[in-house]
Design a protein around this motif. Structure first.
Motif, PDB file in Angstrom:
ATOM      1  N   ALA A 128      81.803  83.642  88.524  1.00 30.24           N
ATOM      2  CA  ALA A 128      81.994  82.803  89.649  1.00 30.24           C
ATOM      3  C   ALA A 128      81.767  83.708  91.012  1.00 30.24           C
ATOM      4  CB  ALA A 128      83.399  82.221  89.926  1.00 30.24           C
ATOM      5  N   SER A 132      80.419  81.032  99.144  1.00 30.37           N
ATOM      6  CA  SER A 132      79.670  79.779  99.199  1.00 30.37           C
ATOM      7  C   SER A 132      78.312  79.936  99.476  1.00 30.37           C
ATOM      8  CB  SER A 132      80.387  78.556  99.836  1.00 30.37           C
ATOM      9  OG  SER A 132      81.868  78.708  99.550  1.00 30.37           O
ATOM     10  N   ALA A 310      77.053  76.131  95.611  1.00 33.82           N
ATOM     11  CA  ALA A 310      78.083  76.748  94.671  1.00 33.82           C
ATOM     12  C   ALA A 310      79.174  77.156  95.574  1.00 33.82           C
ATOM     13  CB  ALA A 310      77.443  78.062  94.124  1.00 33.82           C
ATOM     14  N   GLN A 311      80.496  76.749  95.479  1.00 38.24           N
ATOM     15  CA  GLN A 311      81.604  77.107  96.024  1.00 38.24           C
ATOM     16  C   GLN A 311      82.323  78.378  95.681  1.00 38.24           C
ATOM     17  OE1 GLN A 311      82.957  75.347  98.659  1.00 38.24           O
ATOM     18  NE2 GLN A 311      81.791  73.363  98.511  1.00 38.24           N
ATOM     19  N   GLN A 314      83.735  78.864  92.011  1.00 38.01           N
ATOM     20  CA  GLN A 314      83.041  77.961  91.058  1.00 38.01           C
ATOM     21  C   GLN A 314      82.477  78.521  89.967  1.00 38.01           C
ATOM     22  OE1 GLN A 314      80.612  75.152  92.724  1.00 38.01           O
ATOM     23  NE2 GLN A 314      79.885  74.242  90.857  1.00 38.01           N
ATOM     24  N   THR A 315      82.674  78.265  88.444  1.00 41.64           N
ATOM     25  CA  THR A 315      82.138  78.717  87.667  1.00 41.64           C
ATOM     26  C   THR A 315      80.916  78.441  87.251  1.00 41.64           C
ATOM     27  OG1 THR A 315      84.701  78.558  86.248  1.00 41.64           O
ATOM     28  CG2 THR A 315      82.549  78.780  84.845  1.00 41.64           C
TER      29      THR A 315
END
Length: 418
Positions: A128, A132, A310-311, A314-315
């Motif tokens: 992850a 972001s 993507a945060q 996040q995976t």
């Protein structure tokens, strides 16, 4: 050769006696011929038999009369033909004893413990990002093997470039503020020197005013001077005293201004430290835009894609390290002689023709259920004893490189416990 013709018997007794003698001679000849033929037959049979007599040194065969039992021995069958059943049973008994001895050596002297409740294990984790942003590049694919430091995902870094530039500008502004305060401190130190010089000058003027006032007062007392001059000198003395006090106050004020400027410098230095920390954080965030592999392994369950926002946290994929081992759940009755360092043979259900060697690394101090999410509570009235499973960690010497082996695959380990 013998004459086979029969003699004609003569007349009378003489003829009869002659006939009997001839007949007896003929029978002896026939008997001699028969004996000779029998001897020749025996010699031929002795030569054909495998255990027949050896020839005499003079080249002729030994006399069969010297071996009266030669014919019987030659005609007697061998041991295998005489007792085939007993010999077969004896051979089977020897084979059975050999097999029993092997299994006794294998199981009795060198016992092994095996279980089919085992699987490949690894410390897999999710991949992850820490910041972001939009994913602009995914240079890996599903199930790909990667090395340490290899790029997995690239997030848009422009926003973080701007943040780093702002932090660096704040650092420059804080440094300029410090330099400005330093200049003010130096100027204030010069003002202090000027104030101290004024104090010295005022002190000299005051000393003169004191002497002048004393002189005119003495003259006025003796009537040689005027009262006005005496008053004027006294006034000058008081003015010089006030000037000295003012100069001394200027020195104190200038010195206190130095303390104020030093406080401003400390504030500017704190601003510089904050700006530097912000720059360091901005540089870290800029580095976090490139997600790399922390160790060798494989990328599985890849979900991140180019253009995806993507945060942080996040995976985007799952990472399976190359470091794998076997977790074997042995029964608690199987680990009495199991110790770290014992040799183990490992069979993989997916690749039955592969036989891998390893060794016992450790035995968990407790059953598997004791460390589960919901451990068993046996403090009940209807308790039934169940054989517990003890996890045993087995490390492999060399995993095969030409096949895919990952967590969860079924394993059958066999540990040599003695």
């Amino acid at each position: 050769m013998l004459d086979d013709r029969q003699p004609t018997p003569p007349d009378g007794a003489r003829a009869h006696a002659s006939f009997d003698a001839a007949q007896a001679s003929r029978e002896r000849d026939i008997l001699d011929v028969g004996v000779g033929n029998a001897v020749e037959a025996r010699r031929a049979e002795a030569r054909r038999a495998p255990d027949g007599g050896a020839p005499a040194e003079d080249g002729t065969d030994a006399d069969p009369d010297d071996r009266p039992d030669g014919d019987e021995e030659a005609k007697r069958p061998g041991l295998i033909r005489r007792h085939p059943l007993w010999l077969g049973l004896g051979a089977l008994a020897v084979i059975a004893l050999a097999v029993a001895g092997y299994f006794y050596w294998l199981v009795g002297l060198h016992p092994y413990e095996s279980t089919d409740d085992a699987f490949v294990d690894a410390r897999q984790f999710t991949v992850a990002p820490k910041v972001s942003g939009y994913v602009v590049d995914v240079p890996v694919t599903d199930n790909q093997h990667v090395e340490t430091g290899q790029t997995l995902f690239q997030i848009d870094r422009r926003d973080y470039d701007v943040a780093l530039a702002q932090a660096e500008a704040q650092i420059a502004s804080a440094k300029a503020s410090i330099q400005n305060v330093d200049a003010q401190i130096e100027a204030q130190k010069a003002q202090i020197d000027v104030a101290k010089a004024q104090v010295t000058q005022t002190q000299a003027a005051l000393d003169f005013a004191k002497a002048d006032a004393a002189r005119y007062k003495d003259l006025a007392t003796r009537g040689a001077g005027t009262v006005q001059q005496s008053q004027q000198s006294t006034s000058n003395l008081e003015q010089q005293q006030a000037s000295l006090q003012r100069a001394q106050a200027s020195v104190i004020a200038a010195q206190k201004q130095i303390s104020s400027l030093e406080a401003q410098k400390a504030s500017a230095e704190a601003s510089l430290a904050m700006a530097q920390a912000q720059a360091a954080q901005a540089e870290l965030n800029l580095g976090y835009t490139t997600v790399t592999a922390a160790q060798p392994g494989r990328i599985v369950q890849l979900s991140g894609a180019t253009g995806q926002f993507a945060q942080a946290g996040q995976t985007l994929a799952t990472f399976v390290p190359d470091e794998k081992w076997v977790t074997a759940n042995y029964k608690e009755t199987q680990i009495a002689d199991m110790r770290p360092g014992q040799h183990a043979y490992i069979e993989i259900d997916a690749y039955p023709n592969r036989r891998i060697s390893g060794r016992v690394a450790s035995v968990q101090p407790g059953s598997g259920t004791a460390f589960s999410l919901l451990p068993a509570q046996n403090a009940t009235g209807n308790y039934v004893k169940v054989v517990q499973r003890i996890p045993v960690k087995i490390v492999v010497d060399n995993w095969p490189d030409d096949v895919s082996i990952g967590p969860g695959m079924s394993i059958v380990p066999t540990v040599r416990v003695r």
